[in-house]
Scaffold this motif. Structure first.
Motif, short mmCIF file in Angstrom:
data_model
loop_
_atom_site.label_atom_id
_atom_site.label_comp_id
_atom_site.label_asym_id
_atom_site.label_seq_id
_atom_site.Cartn_x
_atom_site.Cartn_y
_atom_site.Cartn_z
N UNK A 178 0.82 -1.21 0.00
CA UNK A 178 0.00 0.00 0.00
C UNK A 178 0.85 1.26 0.00
N UNK A 179 2.02 1.21 0.60
CA UNK A 179 2.81 2.42 0.80
C UNK A 179 3.96 2.55 -0.19
N UNK A 180 4.35 1.48 -0.84
CA UNK A 180 5.52 1.51 -1.72
C UNK A 180 5.26 2.36 -2.96
N UNK A 208 9.74 -3.03 -0.65
CA UNK A 208 9.20 -1.82 -1.26
C UNK A 208 10.05 -0.63 -0.90
N UNK A 209 9.66 0.53 -1.41
CA UNK A 209 10.42 1.76 -1.16
C UNK A 209 9.47 2.93 -1.06
N UNK A 210 9.76 3.87 -0.14
CA UNK A 210 8.98 5.08 -0.03
C UNK A 210 9.91 6.24 0.31
N UNK A 223 12.13 14.77 0.31
CA UNK A 223 13.09 14.82 -0.79
C UNK A 223 14.46 14.26 -0.42
N UNK A 224 14.74 14.20 0.89
CA UNK A 224 16.06 13.73 1.33
C UNK A 224 16.05 12.30 1.87
N UNK A 225 14.94 11.86 2.46
CA UNK A 225 14.90 10.60 3.21
C UNK A 225 14.12 9.53 2.47
N UNK A 226 14.78 8.40 2.21
CA UNK A 226 14.16 7.26 1.53
C UNK A 226 14.20 6.04 2.46
N UNK A 227 13.08 5.35 2.55
CA UNK A 227 13.01 4.13 3.34
C UNK A 227 12.92 2.92 2.42
N UNK A 284 -2.56 3.89 2.06
CA UNK A 284 -1.23 4.44 1.92
C UNK A 284 -0.93 5.49 3.00
N UNK A 285 -1.88 6.42 3.22
CA UNK A 285 -1.63 7.49 4.17
C UNK A 285 -1.44 6.93 5.58
N UNK A 286 -2.22 5.94 5.94
CA UNK A 286 -2.13 5.35 7.27
C UNK A 286 -0.80 4.62 7.45
N UNK A 287 -0.40 3.85 6.44
CA UNK A 287 0.88 3.15 6.52
C UNK A 287 2.05 4.13 6.55
N UNK A 288 1.94 5.20 5.78
CA UNK A 288 2.98 6.23 5.78
C UNK A 288 3.11 6.86 7.16
#
Length: 206
Positions: A44-46, A83-85, A89-93, A182-186
């Motif tokens: 959902x969040x990727x 997955x990736x989110x 602009x600077x931080x990627x998980x 997505x918003x909740x998982x984020x």
């Protein structure tokens, strides 16, 4: 030998490329018992098509995997989800979802290498499935938060009651979420990042 257009190599799609502003990449592991929604959360969040290793459940797993409360589940993760989110602009998980069945927990050793923190996803219909998960994280000294995944038939409990049932310290964040959204998982991942920042600030003052 000349190549045709169909033979030409193509790069990743534009939406799959990391922004040039990305300065920090963090590995996060999503854990929990069987059927609590780990694959759903990653998917959902990727921001890229998630990698999933789901396989159809067969009769061979009967009596081995505890599917109490999720009898309708027909597939299961056998290696990991990925997955990736980009939180900004600077931080990627980079997100790694673990298999829930205990017989696959040997895979955790590799998945946790280099992980900065973890999300423990919990189904309130089956709180007992997360006790061993939390214990393993504590033994590994991996910082974690707990997220209660909302299912339509989940019993409603006060957050304070769940905290007591899980014997969680007040310092460990405990939040509610819907892993399908997505918003909740984020927001769960943002909570983890804020918690990790708090832990780092506390260590720096020692």
């Amino acid at each position: 030998m000349g190549s045709t257009n169909s033979d030409a190599l193509t790069g990743p799609r534009t939406e799959h490329v990391l922004p040039s502003s990305a300065a920090t990449a963090v590995k996060v592991v999503i854990v929990g018992g069987f059927g609590v929604g780990k694959t759903t959360m990653v998917g959902s969040v990727s921001e890229i098509p998630p990698l999933s290793t789901e396989e159809t459940m067969t009769q061979a797993s009967a009596g081995i995997d505890d599917n109490a409360g999720v009898e309708g589940k027909t597939s299961t993760t056998v290696a990991m989800d990925f997955g990736r989110i980009s939180l900004n602009e600077q931080l990627v998980l980079y997100l790694f979802g673990t298999p829930g069945q205990e017989r696959f927990w040997f895979l955790w050793n590799g998945l946790f290498e280099g992980a900065l923190g973890s999300v423990v996803l919990v189904d309130t219909r089956r709180l007992d499935t997360c006790f061993d998960v939390i214990t393993r994280l504590e033994d590994r000294r991996v910082p974690f938060i707990v997220a209660l995944n909302s299912f339509p038939d989940s019993p409603k409990h006060e957050i304070a009651d769940v905290r007591r049932a899980l014997d969680l310290p007040d310092s460990v964040p405990l939040v509610e979420c819907d892993a399908r959204l997505r918003e909740s998982s984020r927001d769960v991942l943002l909570t983890l990042m804020h918690y990790l920042r708090t832990l780092t600030a506390a260590q720096e003052t020692l």
